[in-house]
Design a protein around this motif. Structure first.
Motif, PDB file in Angstrom:
ATOM      1  N   GLU A   1       0.831  -1.208   0.000  1.00  0.00           N
ATOM      2  CA  GLU A   1       0.000   0.000   0.000  1.00  0.00           C
ATOM      3  C   GLU A   1       0.863   1.254   0.000  1.00  0.00           C
ATOM      4  N   VAL A   2       1.949   1.224   0.764  1.00  0.00           N
ATOM      5  CA  VAL A   2       2.842   2.377   0.833  1.00  0.00           C
ATOM      6  C   VAL A   2       3.508   2.625  -0.520  1.00  0.00           C
ATOM      7  N   VAL A   3       3.814   1.538  -1.246  1.00  0.00           N
ATOM      8  CA  VAL A   3       4.412   1.675  -2.580  1.00  0.00           C
ATOM      9  C   VAL A   3       3.410   2.235  -3.578  1.00  0.00           C
ATOM     10  N   MET A   4       2.206   1.685  -3.591  1.00  0.00           N
ATOM     11  CA  MET A   4       1.262   2.014  -4.642  1.00  0.00           C
ATOM     12  C   MET A   4       0.335   3.188  -4.328  1.00  0.00           C
ATOM     13  N   GLY A   5       0.007   3.371  -3.054  1.00  0.00           N
ATOM     14  CA  GLY A   5      -0.980   4.386  -2.680  1.00  0.00           C
ATOM     15  C   GLY A   5      -0.650   5.797  -3.127  1.00  0.00           C
TER      16      GLY A   5
END
Length: 234
Positions: free
Chosen positions: A163-167
């Motif tokens: 999530e941290v990568v894509m958000g």
């Protein structure tokens, strides 16, 4: 959230960069206090050139005098350095491998398309929009298969590594739609991906770390005009 004592932690970044927002969200999820040093990439500082002489890019993490570059590497460093704080990656090696695979897919397949869409128009842009949508569909089906049985996030109740990568890039995709007028991602075509990343963008510390939308749109429009003008003279 109470901030942890973690020594000297600094981010050298750019407020508008989704790659830099990744690092801020990760540190906030861990509860680690940090100093943010904003860069002007059109006039790179001696500090950035000293700390990242190979790529000369942001983000750079500075921890007790140690320098770490490249956002995916920084995220793993953060998780391994503070293992007693909320984990970004699971302990199971197979689950970790899945998350790394999709993070790498996202960065290698979608980032280039986003940049091309950002600086083009007409037929060239339409072709790249089709490529990006095809990769979004691959991502939709793959994530639903691998993580569709999870609760809110791949990490459980709180956002983790993927999530941290894509958000933050999802937030940028929505800005890209405003700037380029190209429809890229919606609830109809990629419902799992859209709902999952929308939930991330509304999650406490993630929402706090994301740039102001109006400010980012203005920045993106100005940046796009400059890059498109520059490409005409190449």
């Amino acid at each position: 959230m109470t901030m942890a004592t973690s020594g000297e932690v600094k981010i050298i970044g750019l407020w508008a960069s989704s790659y830099c927002v990744r690092i801020e969200v990760a540190l906030k999820l861990k509860g680690i206090s940090y100093e943010y040093i904003d860069e002007d990439l059109s006039n790179k500082s001696p500090l950035l050139l000293q700390l990242n002489p190979i790529h000369k890019k942001v983000p750079v993490l500075l921890h007790n005098g140690k320098t770490i570059a490249e956002s995916l590497i920084i995220l793993e460093y953060i998780d391994e350095t503070w293992p007693d704080l909320p984990a970004l990656l699971p302990k199971d090696p197979y689950e970790r491998a899945l998350l790394r695979f999709w993070a790498n897919f996202f960065d290698s397949k979608l980032s280039g398309s986003g940049r091309t869409i950002f600086i083009t128009e007409g037929e060239e842009q339409e072709k790249e929009v089709a490529v990006l949508k095809e990769n979004l569909n691959v991502l939709e089906n793959g994530l639903k298969k691998d993580f569709g049985d999870k609760k809110s996030f791949c990490n459980g109740e709180t956002p983790g590594y993927l999530e941290v990568v894509m958000g933050p890039s999802f937030f940028w995709l929505k800005i890209l739609e405003d700037v380029s007028r190209a429809k890229l991602i919606d609830h109809k075509n990629t419902p799992f991906l859209f709902s999952w990343l929308t939930e991330f963008c509304e999650f406490g510390v993630a929402k706090d770390a994301l740039p102001d939308q109006a400010k980012l749109v203005a920045f993106a429009k100005k940046r796009r005009e400059m890059l498109m003008e520059s490409s005409k003279h190449q």
